[in-house]
Design a protein around this motif. Sequence first.
Motif, PDB file in Angstrom:
ATOM      1  N   GLU A 299      13.143 -26.660 -41.304  1.00 26.63           N
ATOM      2  CA  GLU A 299      12.609 -27.276 -42.055  1.00 26.63           C
ATOM      3  C   GLU A 299      13.332 -28.420 -43.106  1.00 26.63           C
ATOM      4  O   GLU A 299      12.866 -29.286 -43.511  1.00 26.63           O
ATOM      5  N   HIS A 300      14.868 -28.413 -42.888  1.00 21.81           N
ATOM      6  CA  HIS A 300      15.737 -29.310 -43.383  1.00 21.81           C
ATOM      7  C   HIS A 300      16.920 -29.310 -42.617  1.00 21.81           C
ATOM      8  O   HIS A 300      17.890 -29.100 -42.525  1.00 21.81           O
ATOM      9  N   PRO A 301      16.644 -30.343 -41.320  1.00 17.91           N
ATOM     10  CA  PRO A 301      17.385 -30.670 -40.395  1.00 17.91           C
ATOM     11  C   PRO A 301      18.672 -31.387 -40.654  1.00 17.91           C
ATOM     12  O   PRO A 301      19.714 -31.185 -40.068  1.00 17.91           O
TER      13      PRO A 301
ATOM     14  N   ALA B 175      26.593 -21.686 -33.988  1.00 17.00           N
ATOM     15  CA  ALA B 175      27.096 -22.918 -33.546  1.00 17.00           C
ATOM     16  C   ALA B 175      27.776 -23.089 -32.454  1.00 17.00           C
ATOM     17  O   ALA B 175      27.760 -24.277 -31.747  1.00 17.00           O
ATOM     18  N   ARG B 176      28.215 -22.073 -31.839  1.00 17.17           N
ATOM     19  CA  ARG B 176      29.158 -22.095 -30.654  1.00 17.17           C
ATOM     20  C   ARG B 176      28.040 -22.349 -29.540  1.00 17.17           C
ATOM     21  O   ARG B 176      28.585 -22.711 -28.683  1.00 17.17           O
ATOM     22  N   GLN B 177      26.858 -21.814 -29.442  1.00 14.26           N
ATOM     23  CA  GLN B 177      25.734 -21.875 -28.579  1.00 14.26           C
ATOM     24  C   GLN B 177      25.231 -23.197 -28.655  1.00 14.26           C
ATOM     25  O   GLN B 177      24.525 -23.690 -27.835  1.00 14.26           O
ATOM     26  N   GLY B 178      25.572 -24.084 -29.646  1.00 15.71           N
ATOM     27  CA  GLY B 178      25.080 -25.510 -29.905  1.00 15.71           C
ATOM     28  C   GLY B 178      23.675 -25.579 -30.758  1.00 15.71           C
ATOM     29  O   GLY B 178      23.240 -26.665 -30.507  1.00 15.71           O
ATOM     30  N   PHE B 179      23.268 -24.327 -31.148  1.00 12.99           N
ATOM     31  CA  PHE B 179      21.963 -24.804 -32.039  1.00 12.99           C
ATOM     32  C   PHE B 179      22.396 -25.265 -33.393  1.00 12.99           C
ATOM     33  O   PHE B 179      21.574 -25.925 -34.030  1.00 12.99           O
ATOM     34  N   LEU B 180      23.648 -25.181 -34.057  1.00 13.58           N
ATOM     35  CA  LEU B 180      23.850 -25.457 -35.505  1.00 13.58           C
ATOM     36  C   LEU B 180      25.425 -26.180 -35.104  1.00 13.58           C
ATOM     37  O   LEU B 180      26.106 -26.115 -34.120  1.00 13.58           O
ATOM     38  N   GLU B 181      25.425 -27.002 -36.265  1.00 11.79           N
ATOM     39  CA  GLU B 181      26.789 -27.538 -36.539  1.00 11.79           C
ATOM     40  C   GLU B 181      27.475 -26.922 -37.468  1.00 11.79           C
ATOM     41  O   GLU B 181      27.004 -26.363 -38.519  1.00 11.79           O
ATOM     42  N   GLN B 182      28.854 -27.028 -37.558  1.00 14.61           N
ATOM     43  CA  GLN B 182      29.685 -26.548 -38.661  1.00 14.61           C
ATOM     44  C   GLN B 182      30.367 -27.559 -39.469  1.00 14.61           C
ATOM     45  O   GLN B 182      31.897 -27.943 -38.820  1.00 14.61           O
ATOM     46  N   PRO B 183      29.957 -28.442 -40.013  1.00 15.49           N
ATOM     47  CA  PRO B 183      30.895 -29.436 -40.727  1.00 15.49           C
ATOM     48  C   PRO B 183      31.921 -29.175 -41.647  1.00 15.49           C
ATOM     49  O   PRO B 183      32.870 -29.868 -41.966  1.00 15.49           O
TER      50      PRO B 183
ATOM     51  N   THR C  43      21.904 -32.192 -34.406  1.00 14.06           N
ATOM     52  CA  THR C  43      21.078 -33.193 -34.154  1.00 14.06           C
ATOM     53  C   THR C  43      21.525 -34.030 -33.008  1.00 14.06           C
ATOM     54  O   THR C  43      22.910 -34.301 -32.998  1.00 14.06           O
ATOM     55  N   TRP C  44      20.992 -34.560 -32.247  1.00 12.77           N
ATOM     56  CA  TRP C  44      21.304 -35.504 -31.091  1.00 12.77           C
ATOM     57  C   TRP C  44      21.732 -36.952 -31.773  1.00 12.77           C
ATOM     58  O   TRP C  44      20.827 -37.226 -32.510  1.00 12.77           O
TER      59      TRP C  44
END
Length: 74
Positions: free
Chosen positions: A6-8, A41-49, A58-59
């Motif tokens: 909902e909030h990318p 995050a390790r699977q690539g669905f999320l980023e950890q800033p 996001t690409w």
Amino acid sequence: MTMFNEHPGKVFRVRDLHEHLDLPTDEPSINVTCSRLGRLARQGFLEQPGRVRYQKWTWRPPRATARVSALSRY
């Protein structure tokens, strides 16, 4: 994942996610959620800033500098 979809572009702290979803905010519950979000995050669905901060991956297009430097040789 619904909150991230909902909030990318928004970066969420784990404690904020718990408060928004009415989940308990005690330390063991937060640790379990951190563990699960870390796996996503390790699977690539999320980023950890940042530490205990997550956002939807996001690409982004590759930087143009590599292409420009490769073409400048000719």
